[in-house]
Scaffold this active site. Structure first.
Site, PDB file in Angstrom:
ATOM      1  N   GLU A 278       0.713  -1.321  -0.085  1.00 18.97           N
ATOM      2  CA  GLU A 278      -0.081   0.079  -0.133  1.00 18.97           C
ATOM      3  C   GLU A 278       0.878   1.344  -0.185  1.00 18.97           C
ATOM      4  O   GLU A 278       0.601   2.122  -0.705  1.00 18.97           O
ATOM      5  CB  GLU A 278      -0.832  -0.041   1.034  1.00 18.97           C
ATOM      6  CG  GLU A 278      -2.064  -0.901   1.105  1.00 18.97           C
ATOM      7  CD  GLU A 278      -1.520  -2.427   1.380  1.00 18.97           C
ATOM      8  OE1 GLU A 278      -0.629  -2.622   1.910  1.00 18.97           O
ATOM      9  OE2 GLU A 278      -2.649  -3.404   1.172  1.00 18.97           O
TER      10      GLU A 278
ATOM     11  N   HIS B  91     -11.243  -4.997   8.649  1.00 20.36           N
ATOM     12  CA  HIS B  91     -11.885  -4.707   7.366  1.00 20.36           C
ATOM     13  C   HIS B  91     -13.342  -4.244   7.428  1.00 20.36           C
ATOM     14  O   HIS B  91     -13.955  -4.261   6.525  1.00 20.36           O
ATOM     15  CB  HIS B  91     -12.067  -6.150   6.972  1.00 20.36           C
ATOM     16  CG  HIS B  91     -10.682  -6.699   6.633  1.00 20.36           C
ATOM     17  ND1 HIS B  91      -9.932  -7.411   7.521  1.00 20.36           N
ATOM     18  CD2 HIS B  91     -10.001  -7.045   5.336  1.00 20.36           C
ATOM     19  CE1 HIS B  91      -8.791  -7.870   7.052  1.00 20.36           C
ATOM     20  NE2 HIS B  91      -8.822  -7.546   5.687  1.00 20.36           N
TER      21      HIS B  91
END
Lengths: 323, 334
Positions: free
Chosen positions: A60, A129
């Site tokens: 990321e 998440h």
């Protein structure tokens, strides 16, 4: 008008903008071959090739950093974060690079970049998440933050974000991807920085955005049956906040409730409440009430997640408390 | 068994180079030296606010690498970035004004020493975050590739920054995608106040290149010819589309981490000895004079011009106005 899913609306936005401007490209994990974990990139690589729809390493930091670098060199990148939660991995790139470069370098080069961040509760995905993190980015000067609540806004805001010369974080709620709605045909743009009065009302102003907006619509229907006339405002943009629309509404209704899925403490609602208290406390006939998640990580087990969720019932109850 | 990095650029004779290139090396190095000495003096006298990190003693790296680059190539610099900016051709007056926090600065006084950028010459910015530049340079290289140019991007970093996770992510992405980026390590032996070998697992940062399937080359970073040759082959390779590489330049941080650093972690004697033995500027002077490539007189003329350019930059900075308070809100969004 055509009735399409939220995911399709974002895909249409990407397709149109990539066709319109060859500098636009997208990178992220599992987007080219797999088409995105929510199907939001399905077929995009077939149309534009893997040179413009790029599967990345699970990195990321490199995704966001490389997008920034490419923007400095004339491109208009879109970075997909897979899950909004993973912005934690590359927070320096967002906080100290993407948000700072235009101002810190005296306006020499802006970062026309979109960070797509699927957020929110879905399928009991638990603590890492499921989060709604928009408030972090409301606190960072130099960023724009948007959060559509329906397919039409999803398309219009994504197209506007891609055309914006500033870095924009685009929060897209995971539970919305499969929902359907009417989307105007053609070049549909929704301006960044302007809230949308979804329902006119006279008794109380109810402000929300993203998935929770849909809960607010249901709450307003319940409340209408009880004789409470709710004015419903969809923020659409979290930063910069459309303060004018909120103040104008509160001046008429004299009551304000703010609802979001994110943790209530330090949330977008806190900022809005503070602004209204500073600017318009004399207009108010009741305390400002916020509805948000409790101050815990997102839990996994069904009863715990149910207790954690903001629901139409909880929102309706909050509205009743200010009447 | 560890794959060892190649060593490059040794035993090069100055006489093989044209006068223009040699004069360029010297002009870059002496300009950086005078600039940094001026900044140090002005900081210690209270004229310059904030933090400054000096490049003194490391001039050969910037001069040697940048002689291989064009304006359209990009660099990402570091908190110790004045030398990179000067070598890339950034405007000295606007640089000095920026360091002074003046409205005429390259960033209108919004950035300061740690945030100098000059996009006109491909200097994409110094970075106050150690290791912040790896991924950005990788992205700039990606843009070159997407735009179909033969341009390259260079990420400068120190031995300390080599331990950031950003190094790994950028090196892997660049190698996996074959991007034209050269990671240039300035191994100056000190990560702030910590000797690099106490926190780093290898003698040579360039050894890590093998782990990404890219070339790693070690050169004497205080020998401008060695740096130039080392960078040249890697830059040419990248321009041909053969992907990224890592160049490690062994050097030494002559000054403290920042101006005002009490430097309790090393002795003055150590620093003096290293500087006397390895200062890249006298080394260059004696090499070119011995090889009769440039005369003392020619060197003195270049040095005098560099000194004058820095003097003019200082005068410009001193006489420039500070930003108006209203500038606070300018340039936040486009």
């Amino acid at each position: 008008m055509s009735t399409i899913t939220f995911a399709q609306a974002t895909l249409d936005a990407m397709t149109e903008e990539m066709a319109r401007d060859e500098r636009v490209f997208v990178m992220g994990e599992d987007i080219a071959r797999q088409g995105g974990i929510f199907g939001q990139f399905k077929g995009l690589a077939d149309r534009f090739g893997t040179g413009r729809v790029m599967d990345t390493p699970i990195s990321e930091t490199a995704i966001v950093g490389a997008c920034i670098g490419s923007a400095l060199a004339g491109m208009r990148p879109v970075a997909d974060m897979h899950f909004a939660d993973f912005i934690g991995v590359c927070f320096d790139e967002v906080l100290n690079q993407m948000a700072k470069i235009y101002y810190m370098f005296g306006g020499q080069k802006s970062i026309p970049m979109v960070l797509r961040a699927p957020d929110g509760l879905v399928n009991q995905a638990a603590a890492q998440h499921s989060q709604s993190l928009e408030a972090f980015f409301l606190h960072i000067p130099g960023l724009k933050v948007v959060a559509p609540s329906n397919p039409a806004d999803a398309k219009g805001l994504l197209k506007s974000a891609i055309r914006d010369d500033n870095p924009v974080i685009y929060f897209e709620h995971k539970a919305l991807f499969s929902t359907k709605g009417e989307v105007p045909d053609g070049d549909h743009l929704v301006p960044i920085g302007r809230a949308n009065v979804v329902r006119k009302g006279s008794d109380v102003t109810l402000v929300s955005y993203s998935m929770t907006m849909n809960h607010c619509v249901k709450a307003a229907e319940i409340l209408a049956g009880e004789g409470i006339d709710v004015e419903l405002i969809d923020l659409r943009t979290i930063s910069p906040l459309d303060v004018g629309t909120i103040l104008e509404s509160v001046a008429r209704t004299t009551r304000l409730v703010i609802a979001h899925e994110a943790v209530k403490q330090g949330g977008v609602g806190a900022e809005l409440a503070a602004i209204v208290a500073e600017e318009a406390i004399d207009c108010l006939d009741a305390p400002i009430v916020r509805v948000g998640a409790p101050f815990t990580p997102v839990p996994f087990a069904r009863p715990l997640e149910r207790a954690y969720r903001v629901t139409p019932e909880k929102i309706a109850e909050a509205v009743r408390s200010v009447m | 068994m560890c794959a060892k990095a190649a060593r490059g650029g040794e035993g090069t004779s100055p006489s093989k180079y044209g006068k223009e290139l040699l004069a360029g090396f010297y002009r870059t190095m002496t300009t950086i030296r005078h600039f940094e000495q001026t900044v140090e003096k002005c900081f210690l006298e209270g004229e310059i606010p904030g933090f400054v990190h000096l490049y003194i003693g490391e001039e050969a790296v910037a001069a040697g690498v940048m002689a291989n680059l064009r304006d359209s190539d990009y660099i990402q610099s570091t908190h110790r970035g004045h030398g990179h900016a000067i070598a890339k051709g950034a405007d000295l007056k606007r640089m000095m004004a920026e360091i002074f926090g003046k409205s005429t600065g390259s960033c209108k006084g919004k950035g300061g020493s740690m945030h100098i950028a000059d996009f006109g010459v491909g200097m994409l910015g110094a970075n106050g975050v150690v290791g912040g530049g790896f991924t950005i340079a990788t992205g700039a290289a990606l843009a070159h590739k997407m735009q179909g140019t033969d341009g390259v991007a260079v990420a400068f970093f120190g031995d300390g920054a080599s331990n950031r996770g950003t190094f790994h992510e950028a090196a892997n992405m660049a190698a996996a995608w074959g991007l034209p980026v050269i990671f240039v390590c300035e191994n100056n032996k000190w990560a702030s106040t910590t000797p690099y070998r106490t926190t780093t697992s290898v003698d040579h940062i360039a050894d890590r290149a093998a782990g990404y399937g890219m070339p790693g080359v070690v050169v004497d970073g205080n020998d401008v010819f060695a740096v130039y040759e080392g960078a040249r082959s890697l830059v040419e390779r990248a321009r041909r589309g053969e992907g990224p590489a890592l160049l490690e330049c062994k050097t030494y941080r002559i000054k403290g981490h920042f101006v005002g650093d009490p430097e309790k972690y090393r002795t003055k004697e150590e620093v003096r000895k290293v500087f006397e033995e390895t200062d890249p500027i006298p080394r260059f002077e004696s090499a070119v004079v011995k090889a009769r490539a440039l005369t003392r007189k020619e060197l003195d003329a270049i040095d005098g011009e560099a000194r004058e350019a820095v003097r003019l930059a200082l005068e410009f900075a001193r006489t420039s106005p500070e930003p108006e308070e209203s500038a606070l809100f300018e340039g936040l969004y486009v």
